[in-house]
Design a protein around this motif. Sequence first.
Motif, PDB file in Angstrom:
ATOM      1  N   LEU A 167     -37.682  31.650 -22.154  1.00 45.93           N
ATOM      2  CA  LEU A 167     -38.174  31.093 -21.053  1.00 45.93           C
ATOM      3  C   LEU A 167     -39.805  31.454 -20.932  1.00 45.93           C
ATOM      4  CD1 LEU A 167     -35.420  32.206 -18.329  1.00 45.93           C
ATOM      5  CD2 LEU A 167     -35.955  29.890 -18.825  1.00 45.93           C
ATOM      6  N   ARG A 168     -40.116  32.502 -21.423  1.00 50.34           N
ATOM      7  CA  ARG A 168     -41.619  32.838 -21.173  1.00 50.34           C
ATOM      8  C   ARG A 168     -42.420  32.083 -22.205  1.00 50.34           C
ATOM      9  NH1 ARG A 168     -44.779  36.078 -24.138  1.00 50.34           N
ATOM     10  NH2 ARG A 168     -43.014  36.881 -25.637  1.00 50.34           N
ATOM     11  N   ASP A 172     -45.433  29.477 -21.118  1.00 50.29           N
ATOM     12  CA  ASP A 172     -46.496  29.462 -21.565  1.00 50.29           C
ATOM     13  C   ASP A 172     -47.089  27.921 -22.005  1.00 50.29           C
ATOM     14  OD1 ASP A 172     -46.733  32.340 -20.780  1.00 50.29           O
ATOM     15  OD2 ASP A 172     -46.301  32.964 -23.087  1.00 50.29           O
ATOM     16  N   ARG A 173     -46.060  27.505 -22.477  1.00 52.10           N
ATOM     17  CA  ARG A 173     -46.624  26.234 -22.999  1.00 52.10           C
ATOM     18  C   ARG A 173     -46.679  25.072 -22.037  1.00 52.10           C
ATOM     19  NH1 ARG A 173     -42.645  25.997 -26.034  1.00 52.10           N
ATOM     20  NH2 ARG A 173     -41.279  24.477 -24.682  1.00 52.10           N
ATOM     21  N   TRP A 174     -46.101  24.942 -20.994  1.00 51.72           N
ATOM     22  CA  TRP A 174     -46.296  24.227 -20.003  1.00 51.72           C
ATOM     23  C   TRP A 174     -47.405  24.431 -19.004  1.00 51.72           C
ATOM     24  CZ3 TRP A 174     -40.452  25.024 -17.981  1.00 51.72           C
ATOM     25  CH2 TRP A 174     -39.624  24.423 -19.094  1.00 51.72           C
ATOM     26  N   ASP A 175     -47.592  25.763 -19.006  1.00 50.78           N
ATOM     27  CA  ASP A 175     -48.764  26.307 -18.379  1.00 50.78           C
ATOM     28  C   ASP A 175     -50.339  25.736 -18.935  1.00 50.78           C
ATOM     29  OD1 ASP A 175     -49.697  27.862 -15.777  1.00 50.78           O
ATOM     30  OD2 ASP A 175     -50.743  28.701 -17.619  1.00 50.78           O
ATOM     31  N   GLU A 176     -50.123  25.817 -20.341  1.00 54.86           N
ATOM     32  CA  GLU A 176     -51.285  25.404 -21.022  1.00 54.86           C
ATOM     33  C   GLU A 176     -51.633  23.827 -21.096  1.00 54.86           C
ATOM     34  OE1 GLU A 176     -53.002  25.809 -25.730  1.00 54.86           O
ATOM     35  OE2 GLU A 176     -50.982  26.609 -25.345  1.00 54.86           O
ATOM     36  N   ALA A 177     -50.420  23.136 -20.985  1.00 53.66           N
ATOM     37  CA  ALA A 177     -50.532  21.368 -21.002  1.00 53.66           C
ATOM     38  C   ALA A 177     -51.112  21.135 -19.453  1.00 53.66           C
ATOM     39  CB  ALA A 177     -49.425  21.032 -21.320  1.00 53.66           C
ATOM     40  N   PHE A 178     -50.391  21.599 -18.471  1.00 55.02           N
ATOM     41  CA  PHE A 178     -50.567  21.261 -17.255  1.00 55.02           C
ATOM     42  C   PHE A 178     -50.378  22.494 -16.154  1.00 55.02           C
ATOM     43  CE2 PHE A 178     -48.367  17.643 -19.311  1.00 55.02           C
ATOM     44  CZ  PHE A 178     -48.979  16.566 -18.872  1.00 55.02           C
ATOM     45  N   GLN A 207     -40.100  28.959  -9.053  1.00 50.76           N
ATOM     46  CA  GLN A 207     -41.360  29.759  -8.320  1.00 50.76           C
ATOM     47  C   GLN A 207     -42.641  29.586  -8.828  1.00 50.76           C
ATOM     48  OE1 GLN A 207     -40.275  34.124  -8.891  1.00 50.76           O
ATOM     49  NE2 GLN A 207     -38.375  33.827  -7.909  1.00 50.76           N
ATOM     50  N   SER A 208     -42.307  28.858 -10.332  1.00 49.95           N
ATOM     51  CA  SER A 208     -43.896  28.702 -10.764  1.00 49.95           C
ATOM     52  C   SER A 208     -43.892  27.049 -11.394  1.00 49.95           C
ATOM     53  CB  SER A 208     -43.905  29.550 -12.025  1.00 49.95           C
ATOM     54  OG  SER A 208     -43.932  30.968 -11.668  1.00 49.95           O
ATOM     55  N   PHE A 209     -42.722  26.514 -11.451  1.00 47.22           N
ATOM     56  CA  PHE A 209     -42.849  24.903 -12.113  1.00 47.22           C
ATOM     57  C   PHE A 209     -42.236  24.030 -11.166  1.00 47.22           C
ATOM     58  CE2 PHE A 209     -43.729  28.029 -15.583  1.00 47.22           C
ATOM     59  CZ  PHE A 209     -45.011  27.453 -15.925  1.00 47.22           C
ATOM     60  N   GLY A 210     -42.437  22.831 -11.318  1.00 44.39           N
ATOM     61  CA  GLY A 210     -41.779  21.510 -11.032  1.00 44.39           C
ATOM     62  C   GLY A 210     -41.925  20.538 -11.682  1.00 44.39           C
ATOM     63  N   LEU A 211     -41.379  19.374 -11.343  1.00 45.83           N
ATOM     64  CA  LEU A 211     -41.428  17.965 -11.990  1.00 45.83           C
ATOM     65  C   LEU A 211     -42.122  17.254 -11.177  1.00 45.83           C
ATOM     66  CD1 LEU A 211     -40.348  16.582 -14.429  1.00 45.83           C
ATOM     67  CD2 LEU A 211     -38.627  15.658 -12.896  1.00 45.83           C
ATOM     68  N   CYS A 212     -43.350  16.578 -11.908  1.00 45.33           N
ATOM     69  CA  CYS A 212     -44.400  15.489 -11.427  1.00 45.33           C
ATOM     70  C   CYS A 212     -43.263  14.207 -11.287  1.00 45.33           C
ATOM     71  CB  CYS A 212     -45.314  15.252 -11.993  1.00 45.33           C
ATOM     72  SG  CYS A 212     -46.331  14.057 -11.339  1.00 45.33           S
ATOM     73  N   GLY A 221     -43.377  12.513 -14.896  1.00 48.28           N
ATOM     74  CA  GLY A 221     -42.221  12.982 -15.813  1.00 48.28           C
ATOM     75  C   GLY A 221     -42.466  14.220 -16.510  1.00 48.28           C
ATOM     76  N   ARG A 222     -43.440  15.156 -16.289  1.00 50.25           N
ATOM     77  CA  ARG A 222     -43.826  16.217 -17.082  1.00 50.25           C
ATOM     78  C   ARG A 222     -43.409  17.468 -16.090  1.00 50.25           C
ATOM     79  NH1 ARG A 222     -46.931  15.613 -21.550  1.00 50.25           N
ATOM     80  NH2 ARG A 222     -46.933  13.359 -22.221  1.00 50.25           N
ATOM     81  N   VAL A 223     -43.010  18.857 -16.779  1.00 51.43           N
ATOM     82  CA  VAL A 223     -42.919  19.847 -15.962  1.00 51.43           C
ATOM     83  C   VAL A 223     -44.454  20.450 -15.691  1.00 51.43           C
ATOM     84  CG1 VAL A 223     -41.990  22.244 -15.913  1.00 51.43           C
ATOM     85  CG2 VAL A 223     -40.873  20.438 -16.960  1.00 51.43           C
ATOM     86  N   VAL A 224     -44.937  20.785 -14.559  1.00 53.27           N
ATOM     87  CA  VAL A 224     -46.489  20.916 -14.265  1.00 53.27           C
ATOM     88  C   VAL A 224     -46.137  22.435 -13.542  1.00 53.27           C
ATOM     89  CG1 VAL A 224     -47.042  18.936 -14.012  1.00 53.27           C
ATOM     90  CG2 VAL A 224     -46.202  19.900 -11.990  1.00 53.27           C
TER      91      VAL A 224
END
Length: 282
Positions: A167-168, A172-178, A207-212, A221-224
Amino acid sequence: MDLAREAAEEAAAPGVVGEHTGVVSEGDRVVTHYFEAKEPGYRGWRWAVTVTRASRAKNVTLDETVLLPGPDALMAPEWVPWSERLRPGDLGPGDLLPTEQDDPRLEPGYTGEDAPPPNSALSPELADHLDAEDAEITDRGPTRGAIAAVADELGMGRARVLSRYGLRIAADRWDEAFGPRTPMAQAAPATCQTCAFLIPLAGSLRQSFGLCANELSPADGRVVSLAYGCGGHSEAAVMPTPPRPAEPVLDSMAVDELPLRPPTDSGSTTPPDTTTADLGHS
């Protein structure tokens, strides 16, 4: 040198051993001769032939012949295992990507630590009793009353799930992209947390991510990250409602006729004035 050249020409293909480029002493009565290699694709390589002479011997003998890279040789990149060479987008239709048994990103979906107590509705004792009454159920799937059966009914019958480490690194990968540090988020009027196009995720990632879900957004369609943002925010620039036209002053919208002169058949009895006034005389 002649013995070394003969050995190099014998080991190499015909005509690929070039000029003698040097000799290096490897020890007492042991030297290595270097010859230019003209093999296609081996730019900067050289043939190394090591020869020696035994103590108190007159004849020179051959030790080894090998093709070695020089200081400016064209080298292949360092070998990397296939599991480390894969990049997002490399997996195509029909390709299989196996995961290791001890992959740190995964963990068992059910460890047995939360087994039901005896005489409960899901206890193994009760399950064995029910299976004895109806043995046909054992051929259809998991044992009735077992944890695996209940998990399968709830859609959670997975052998392994994401671990905390998995999960971590995904976060980190999603947070770096979006994430909030991207140029798009820095120039956004608001964050995704207040956008109507955001579809929250389930579980701890909620608590930190969602889908656009905005088709005009670059993150559609990405996790942001909830701290991400773009110009397509639902409340950033609301289009004003078109103004309604004013109510007409008159009740009727028909055209009123306004004649410039009275009609000839108006019925007037006053005769027309036929005299001409002379403005030059009194």
